[in-house]
Design an enzyme around this catalytic site. Structure first.
Site, mmCIF file in Angstrom:
data_model
loop_
_atom_site.group_PDB
_atom_site.id
_atom_site.type_symbol
_atom_site.label_atom_id
_atom_site.label_comp_id
_atom_site.label_asym_id
_atom_site.label_seq_id
_atom_site.Cartn_x
_atom_site.Cartn_y
_atom_site.Cartn_z
ATOM 1 N N MET A 30 0.940 -1.148 -0.057
ATOM 2 C CA MET A 30 -0.009 -0.064 0.104
ATOM 3 C C MET A 30 0.892 1.221 -0.100
ATOM 4 O O MET A 30 0.484 2.609 0.484
ATOM 5 C CB MET A 30 -0.974 0.139 1.201
ATOM 6 C CG MET A 30 -1.810 -1.313 0.968
ATOM 7 S SD MET A 30 -3.507 -0.958 1.867
ATOM 8 C CE MET A 30 -2.791 -0.964 3.553
ATOM 9 N N LEU A 33 6.802 3.128 1.438
ATOM 10 C CA LEU A 33 7.531 1.944 1.482
ATOM 11 C C LEU A 33 8.840 2.168 2.580
ATOM 12 O O LEU A 33 9.157 3.389 2.530
ATOM 13 C CB LEU A 33 8.348 1.734 0.102
ATOM 14 C CG LEU A 33 7.220 1.328 -1.006
ATOM 15 C CD1 LEU A 33 7.936 0.918 -2.335
ATOM 16 C CD2 LEU A 33 6.223 -0.021 -0.822
ATOM 17 N N GLY A 36 11.368 -2.882 5.326
ATOM 18 C CA GLY A 36 10.811 -3.842 5.317
ATOM 19 C C GLY A 36 10.263 -4.545 4.054
ATOM 20 O O GLY A 36 10.419 -5.444 3.511
ATOM 21 N N HIS A 37 9.581 -3.339 3.209
ATOM 22 C CA HIS A 37 9.019 -3.632 1.681
ATOM 23 C C HIS A 37 10.314 -4.046 0.932
ATOM 24 O O HIS A 37 10.290 -4.789 0.051
ATOM 25 C CB HIS A 37 8.446 -2.379 1.262
ATOM 26 C CG HIS A 37 7.141 -2.115 1.992
ATOM 27 N ND1 HIS A 37 6.916 -1.025 2.824
ATOM 28 C CD2 HIS A 37 5.910 -2.815 2.049
ATOM 29 C CE1 HIS A 37 5.767 -1.045 3.211
ATOM 30 N NE2 HIS A 37 5.114 -1.977 2.705
ATOM 31 N N GLU A 151 6.100 -11.335 7.071
ATOM 32 C CA GLU A 151 5.311 -12.181 8.401
ATOM 33 C C GLU A 151 5.037 -11.183 9.434
ATOM 34 O O GLU A 151 4.091 -11.691 10.335
ATOM 35 C CB GLU A 151 6.309 -13.251 8.993
ATOM 36 C CG GLU A 151 6.543 -14.318 7.929
ATOM 37 C CD GLU A 151 7.399 -15.547 8.609
ATOM 38 O OE1 GLU A 151 8.171 -15.055 9.482
ATOM 39 O OE2 GLU A 151 7.666 -16.528 7.856
HETATM 40 O O1 PAF Z 1 0.033 -5.758 3.648
HETATM 41 C C1 PAF Z 1 -0.491 -4.622 2.899
HETATM 42 O O2 PAF Z 1 0.409 -3.711 2.512
HETATM 43 C C2 PAF Z 1 -1.817 -4.864 2.256
HETATM 44 O O3 PAF Z 1 -2.681 -5.737 3.039
HETATM 45 C C3 PAF Z 1 -1.858 -5.543 0.825
HETATM 46 C C4 PAF Z 1 -1.441 -7.100 1.137
HETATM 47 C C5 PAF Z 1 -1.097 -5.075 -0.198
HETATM 48 C C6 PAF Z 1 -3.146 -5.690 0.140
HETATM 49 O O4 PAF Z 1 -3.727 -4.300 0.252
#
Ligand code: PAF
Length: 283
Positions: A30, A33, A36-37, A151
Site C-alpha cells: 500500500m 515503502l 521491510g518492503h 510475516e
Molecule cells: O499488507 C499490505 O500492505 C496490504 O494488506 C496488501 C497485501 C498490499 C493488500 O492491500
C-alpha cells in the site's frame, strides 16, 4: 523506472519481457515503502527475472474511514526508494481506485475457514474480505509466479494462502521475516505517524514478545496473557488492543500445548491513534 497505472499497459510490458522460462515475482504493497518492503523486493529479485511492486491503498480493507484518509501516500518517494534496488528489474503498478473497482467499490465475501474470525478479523470487521478481494484482483492482473508477503502481517499471510487454495490461482506464496528498527519495533508504514517518543516507547511491544517466548517454555498461555496485560495496564502512551497465542494453522487461541503444533504470539497496540501489530514464533 517504469510506473504503470493502466493494467493493459502493464500486461503488454510483462508479455514482452516474459519468456517461457522466466518468472515474475510480485510484492503487493500500500506504498509508504520502508526497508521491510525493500527486503521483500530483494527476496523477489533473487528468485525472479522481473519484479512487479503494486502500490495501492486499498479502501475495502479499512473499516475505519479516518485510518484510510490518514494512510500515508508517497508514490514519488516510493519510486525513488525502489530505484535504489534496480531501475530495470522492478516495475511499479499504481492503479487508481476506479481502475481497480470501477464506479462502485464492491467486496467479495470469502470463507477462510475461520482464519478470518480471530484477532485482526475480530477487531477489524470486513478487513480480510477486503484483503482477499484486492489480492485476488491483483493476482489476476499481474499473474505472478511467486508473491511475497511479510510475516509482520502473519494472519494476512495465512489468509492469502487460503485464498489461493480456494481460488486455485497458479501463484506460489512466500512469507518473509519481519524487519525491525534498531530498538526492535517491527517496521511498518504506520511508524511514520509516530512521534520520536512514541517510536522509542513502542519498543516495549517487541520486548514483551521476546519475554513471552521465554515464558512459553514453562508457563501456561493464560498466565502469560495475564502478564502481558499487566505490562500495558495504565501505560502512559500505549494501549493494548489484544494479545493472543495461536496455533498458526487455525489462528485459534491455544488451549493446551501440543508438541506437533506450531504457535505464535500476536499483539496489537495503539500508540495514540496509531495501531501497531507484531508477532513472534514461539516454537
Ligand atoms: O499488507 C499490505 O500492505 C496490504 O494488506 C496488501 C497485501 C498490499 C493488500 O492491500
Amino acid at each position: 523506472m517504469r510506473v504503470y497505472t493502466s493494467k493493459t499497459e502493464l500486461n503488454a510490458f510483462i508479455n514482452t519481457e516474459k519468456s517461457s522460462d522466466s518468472s515474475i515475482g510480485f510484492v503487493p504493497t500500500m506504498g509508504a515503502l520502508h526497508h521491510g518492503h525493500l527486503s521483500l523486493v530483494e527476496a523477489a529479485m533473487v528468485e525472479n527475472e522481473l519484479v512487479v511492486v503494486s502500490i495501492f491503498v486499498n479502501p475495502t480493507q479499512f473499516n475505519n474511514p479516518e485510518d484510510l484518509n490518514k494512510y500515508p501516500r508517497t508514490l514519488a518517494q516510493d519510486v525513488l526508494l525502489l530505484e535504489t534496488l534496480s531501475k530495470t528489474k522492478i516495475v511499479v503498478y499504481a492503479p487508481t481506485v476506479e481502475a481497480i473497482y470501477g464506479a462502485q467499490t464492491s467486496v467479495e465475501s470469502f470463507d477462510f475457514g475461520g482464519l478470518e474470525s480471530q484477532m485482526e478479523g475480530q477487531f477489524r470487521p470486513g478487513h480480510f474480505d477486503g484483503v482477499g478481494t484486492i489480492v485476488k484482483r491483483l493476482f489476476e492482473i499481474v499473474k505472478p509466479d511467486i508473491a511475497y508477503f511479510g510475516e509482520k502481517d502473519f494472519q494476512q499471510l495465512q489468509i492469502v494462502k487460503k485464498m489461493v487454495e480456494i481460488t486455485q490461482l497458479p501463484v506460489h506464496i512466500k512469507g518473509c521475516p519481519i524487519q525491525r528498527e534498531a530498538n526492535g519495533l517491527a517496521m511498518s508504514s504506520r511508524n511514520s505517524q509516530l512521534s520520536v517518543l512514541e517510536l522509542e516507547t513502542a519498543a516495549l511491544i517487541y520486548k514483551t514478545l521476546q519475554s513471552v517466548k521465554q515464558q512459553f517454555l514453562n508457563d501456561a498461555p493464560e498466565e502469560i496473557s495475564e502478564w502481558v496485560r499487566t505490562q500495558f495496564h495504565n501505560h502512559e502512551l500505549l494501549k493494548l488492543e489484544y494479545f493472543q497465542i495461536s496455533d498458526i494453522e487455525t489462528m485459534a487461541p491455544i488451549r493446551q500445548k501440543n508438541q506437533t503444533k506450531k504457535y505464535r504470539a500476536f499483539i496489537a497496540v495503539f500508540a495514540r491513534d496509531v495501531r501497531l501489530i507484531d508477532n513472534i514464533a514461539l516454537n
